[in-house]
Design a protein around this motif. Structure first.
Motif, mmCIF file in Angstrom:
data_model
loop_
_atom_site.group_PDB
_atom_site.id
_atom_site.type_symbol
_atom_site.label_atom_id
_atom_site.label_comp_id
_atom_site.label_asym_id
_atom_site.label_seq_id
_atom_site.Cartn_x
_atom_site.Cartn_y
_atom_site.Cartn_z
ATOM 1 N N ALA A 105 -3.381 2.958 4.822
ATOM 2 C CA ALA A 105 -2.449 3.518 3.949
ATOM 3 C C ALA A 105 -1.306 2.691 3.593
ATOM 4 O O ALA A 105 -0.716 2.801 2.426
ATOM 5 N N ALA A 106 -0.951 1.868 4.756
ATOM 6 C CA ALA A 106 0.111 0.798 4.484
ATOM 7 C C ALA A 106 -0.227 -0.315 3.563
ATOM 8 O O ALA A 106 0.685 -0.579 2.408
ATOM 9 N N ILE A 107 -1.483 -0.621 3.485
ATOM 10 C CA ILE A 107 -1.989 -1.442 2.449
ATOM 11 C C ILE A 107 -1.941 -0.847 0.914
ATOM 12 O O ILE A 107 -1.584 -1.412 0.026
ATOM 13 N N ALA A 108 -2.354 0.371 0.957
ATOM 14 C CA ALA A 108 -2.502 0.894 -0.564
ATOM 15 C C ALA A 108 -1.107 1.294 -0.885
ATOM 16 O O ALA A 108 -0.405 0.969 -2.156
ATOM 17 N N LEU A 109 0.025 1.437 -0.038
ATOM 18 C CA LEU A 109 1.369 1.867 -0.294
ATOM 19 C C LEU A 109 2.068 0.332 -0.628
ATOM 20 O O LEU A 109 2.924 0.267 -1.528
ATOM 21 N N GLY A 110 1.730 -0.654 0.029
ATOM 22 C CA GLY A 110 2.141 -2.089 -0.190
ATOM 23 C C GLY A 110 2.015 -2.311 -1.453
ATOM 24 O O GLY A 110 2.648 -3.015 -2.533
ATOM 25 N N ILE A 111 0.695 -2.101 -1.964
ATOM 26 C CA ILE A 111 0.133 -2.316 -3.542
ATOM 27 C C ILE A 111 0.862 -1.782 -4.575
ATOM 28 O O ILE A 111 1.394 -2.129 -5.485
ATOM 29 N N PHE A 112 0.932 -0.449 -4.355
ATOM 30 C CA PHE A 112 1.669 0.316 -5.036
ATOM 31 C C PHE A 112 3.338 0.019 -5.123
ATOM 32 O O PHE A 112 3.667 -0.069 -6.310
ATOM 33 N N LEU A 113 3.918 -0.183 -4.147
ATOM 34 C CA LEU A 113 5.401 -0.689 -4.133
ATOM 35 C C LEU A 113 5.709 -2.067 -4.681
ATOM 36 O O LEU A 113 6.482 -2.365 -5.581
ATOM 37 N N GLU A 114 4.462 -2.964 -4.541
ATOM 38 C CA GLU A 114 4.751 -4.190 -5.392
ATOM 39 C C GLU A 114 4.571 -3.976 -6.624
ATOM 40 O O GLU A 114 5.295 -4.863 -7.262
ATOM 41 N N LYS A 115 3.762 -3.321 -7.394
ATOM 42 C CA LYS A 115 3.576 -3.069 -8.808
ATOM 43 C C LYS A 115 4.919 -2.377 -9.168
ATOM 44 O O LYS A 115 5.526 -2.616 -10.309
#
Length: 130
Positions: A21-31
Motif C-alpha cells: 500500500a505504501a508503494i502504491a501510495l508513493g507512486i500516486f503521490l509521486e505523480k
C-alpha cells in the motif's frame, strides 16, 4: 492479541500489505507532486542519481503515512482482524466462479436486450407523438 482462538495473528501478511500500500501510495503521490510542480513552474530537479524531488517526496510521504497508520493500535487491530476473517472465508472453486460469471454475463445480455427494446419502442412512440 498474539493468539486469538488458537489462531496465530497474520502480522506478516498485514505488514506486506502495508508495504505494498505504501508503494502504491508513493507512486500516486509521486505523480501528483510531479504534476503540481509542473503547474507551479517549479523545476523537478534530481535529488539522487535518477530520483527527482517529486519521487523522493512522494515516497517519503507514503512511508511516513504507512508507519503512522501501522502504529495506531486500533488500525493495526482492525487490519489483523480483517486478515483473520479472510483466512476463514470459504472461497468458491474455479467451476463455481466460472458458472457465476456466465450467469452474470447472460443476465446482463438479457437485460440489455430488454432495455434496448424498451428504448426502441419509446423512441418510436416519441417520434409519433412529437
Amino acid at each position: 492479541m498474539d493468539n486469538v482462538g488458537g489462531v496465530d495473528q497474520p502480522k506478516r501478511v498485514v505488514a506486506i500489505f502495508y508495504v505494498l500500500a505504501a508503494i502504491a501510495l508513493g507512486i500516486f503521490l509521486e505523480k501528483v507532486l510531479e504534476l503540481s510542480l509542473g503547474y507551479a513552474g517549479v523545476n523537478d530537479f534530481a535529488v539522487f542519481s535518477d530520483w527527482t524531488l517529486s519521487t523522493v517526496a512522494g515516497f517519503a510521504l507514503a512511508i511516513a503515512t504507512a508507519v503512522v497508520v501501522w502504529r495506531i493500535p486500533k488500525t493495526q487491530q482492525v487490519s489483523l482482524e480483517v486478515a483473520l476473517e479472510l483466512r476463514r472465508v470459504t472461497w468458491p472453486t474455479m467451476r463455481e466462479t466460472r458458472a457465476a460469471t456466465v450467469a452474470v454475463i447472460v443476465a446482463s445480455a438479457v437485460a440489455a436486450v430488454i432495455l434496448g427494446l424498451f428504448d426502441l419502442v419509446w423512441s418510436w412512440l416519441s417520434s409519433k407523438i412529437y
